[in-house]
Design an enzyme around this catalytic site. Sequence first.
Site, PDB file in Angstrom:
ATOM      1  N   GLY B  20       0.912  -1.157   0.002  1.00  0.00           N
ATOM      2  CA  GLY B  20      -0.037  -0.063  -0.170  1.00  0.00           C
ATOM      3  C   GLY B  20       0.753   1.300  -0.027  1.00  0.00           C
ATOM      4  NE  ARG B  47      -6.802  -6.931  -3.398  1.00  0.00           N
ATOM      5  CZ  ARG B  47      -6.232  -5.660  -3.236  1.00  0.00           C
ATOM      6  NH1 ARG B  47      -5.745  -5.334  -4.369  1.00  0.00           N
ATOM      7  NH2 ARG B  47      -6.187  -5.067  -2.269  1.00  0.00           N
ATOM      8  CB  SER B  48      -0.654  -8.093  -2.710  1.00  0.00           C
ATOM      9  OG  SER B  48      -1.464  -6.944  -2.819  1.00  0.00           O
ATOM     10  CB  CYS B 138      -2.902  11.453   8.497  1.00  0.00           C
ATOM     11  SG  CYS B 138      -4.499  11.394   8.136  1.00  0.00           S
ATOM     12  CD  GLN B 165      -7.984  15.367   7.165  1.00  0.00           C
ATOM     13  OE1 GLN B 165      -8.737  15.591   7.829  1.00  0.00           O
ATOM     14  NE2 GLN B 165      -7.564  14.148   6.926  1.00  0.00           N
ATOM     15  CB  SER B 168      -1.945  10.269  -0.514  1.00  0.00           C
ATOM     16  OG  SER B 168      -1.564  11.132   0.460  1.00  0.00           O
ATOM     17  CE  LYS B 224     -10.157   7.685  12.582  1.00  0.00           C
ATOM     18  NZ  LYS B 224      -9.800   7.846  11.215  1.00  0.00           N
ATOM     19  NE  ARG B 246     -10.233  12.487   1.684  1.00  0.00           N
ATOM     20  CZ  ARG B 246      -9.254  11.862   2.484  1.00  0.00           C
ATOM     21  NH1 ARG B 246      -8.137  11.987   2.951  1.00  0.00           N
ATOM     22  NH2 ARG B 246      -9.881  10.801   3.408  1.00  0.00           N
ATOM     23  CG  HIS B 253      -3.617  15.271   5.475  1.00  0.00           C
ATOM     24  ND1 HIS B 253      -3.760  15.033   4.257  1.00  0.00           N
ATOM     25  CD2 HIS B 253      -3.993  14.496   6.232  1.00  0.00           C
ATOM     26  CE1 HIS B 253      -4.189  13.717   4.208  1.00  0.00           C
ATOM     27  NE2 HIS B 253      -4.396  13.546   5.402  1.00  0.00           N
TER      28      HIS B 253
END
Lengths: 348, 348
Positions: B20, B47-48, B138, B165, B168, B224, B246, B253
């Site tokens: 990721g 999956r990976s 973040c 933000q 990504s 948060k 966003r 950010h």
Amino acid sequence: MPYTPHDTTAPRIALVGATGAVGETLIGLIEDRAFRYREIQLVASPRSQGRTLRVDGREHRVSAVDTFDFSTVDLAFFSAGSDVSRKWAPVAAAQGALVIDNTNAFRMDPDTPLVVPQVNADALATRPASGIVANPNCSTIPLVRLLRPIEDRWGLSKVVVSTYQAASGRGHSGTAELHEATRAALANPADPGPQAEFAPTLAFNVIPFIDELLDSGFTMEEQKMLQESRKILALRHLDVTTTCVRVPVRNGHSEAVWIECHDVVDRAELVAALCALPEVTVHDRDAPGAFPTPRTIAEANDVHVGRIRVSPHNPRGCWLWVVADNLRIGAALNALQIAEELVARGTL
Amino acid sequence: MPYTPHDTTAPRIALVGATGAVGETLIGLIEDRAFRYREIQLVASPRSQGRTLRVDGREHRVSAVDTFDFSTVDLAFFSAGSDVSRKWAPVAAAQGALVIDNTNAFRMDPDTPLVVPQVNADALATRPASGIVANPNCSTIPLVRLLRPIEDRWGLSKVVVSTYQAASGRGHSGTAELHEATRAALANPADPGPQAEFAPTLAFNVIPFIDELLDSGFTMEEQKMLQESRKILALRHLDVTTTCVRVPVRNGHSEAVWIECHDVVDRAELVAALCALPEVTVHDRDAPGAFPTPRTIAEANDVHVGRIRVSPHNPRGCWLWVVADNLRIGAALNALQIAEELVARGTL
């Protein structure tokens, strides 16, 4: 029928800055709202002289501002930048036209009312001493429209605003540069593209700096929100503090507004107070998507408000998320509504 | 040389979520900072499985998390989403690995320290009861790094934050969707493009809604910032209130932060306090351009702060404009700095 050549009660009007983003929006709104005028003259910088534009289906040739005779009109809208207004609006007023000025040039002049018709239309009861009515800054207008009922019901103690302002605040060239710089960044992530209107680049970026820097460390754009809000709301000591930020949006300014009141705010009552306002859309279904964004507001002539929250640990504090079309609400529509009010009151 | 296979003091590490955006950033930082490890294992969703990635010039095959034996490692970084952490981090801890978790899963767990090494490294003095150290959100990390010295010197009374933000924050698929939706909007202004990661579209738009909606009317992302700031700063009643938005930025950010203190703030002293912080770049020339933006910050491993202003009408209030690389400061770098601290203290 907005064009009523034989109706002597309808004003003769001039649009200075007719070819710009606000001027074009104003022409569209005059048509949409069937604003009645006896005669319309389009005026712009000498650069645009001779261009033709259609208004209500009729072709109009653009005149140059420096040779225009303002004694031939009753009302002159100015939206060609502060420098043009500073130079020509007093000339137009001296020649007998009542000026509605979209720029920063006269907003804080004590002889010039600063008007948001939904808030302080009474300021239009008499012809102003300066011959000029000022239109507030794009970010101030939606803010004061929402603050007014909050002040009346709960008493404003403090307002903290962070803005998300669109490229169209810099006119056609602002949106064009955003598009061009974005294309450049899509082709090469590091390419800033052109930076004539916005520096650093606005493409995939946010810029916490609009207009010039003042000694206080705040920008002029930030100071405008403080001073203009105080003048329009007639609250000389109102505490408004702002960070103004340009974002890569084409059109539509947003604001995250934190408000502290003297009294405890009941959320349901706050929602009801906002719903009662004219030309305001309240987004208040408690579900994802129940909030306005610049690209999804349906009624562009309304102020949109959502994310209405009272702080769980401060019942006197609440948040609003505000979105408004800066070319309409923030400029052309407010100016036209000033004109409508002047006509209705017979102040012209 | 970070890869030190014969150094028994260097940890054996696993990276869960290696493929990721945060995982890739973590690999780059392990290389850049020459983090010493005896063995590294890359882990991801089934999956990976079987993909190969290079770390320090050596090829590594990606293992699937559901069959991985965490007893073979000393330290496991988790950055594969809350669901993966909720399920597998306790398993990894039970198998003996110390987990550094990048997700929201355990941050408010009283047995799990929530750590920003520049702020509360002491929380790493002993191995946590849960076997997990949580990495904050973040947006919280850069904020608390700047709030710490302000609390110490002036006393925090209130913090009001509006965020800007980047895409990504939703990983590779977030930035890819922003690019694709922007291309669509450039071709046809009304086309929203794909809306799998962001709805409504993020292209030329701002979205005042991140993560899920809570009963309070605030989003989880907004809550948060309150809860995590209180825990990290050990200020149980700290008043932090936030609107999280966003914006169409690829990475980085930004935050407009209004701070009220108990004592009057002297601007020069505030600037000096921020300049004294480790890994912080202060932008403070009083000139246009002397502010950080996501696309122009030079040192991506620093928190950047500018637009430092004390309110002219409230000397206890000040603004900061903060920009930080959300994949580094806000995730991978903070996690790696937790690991560095654990190694330095011998807590592993």
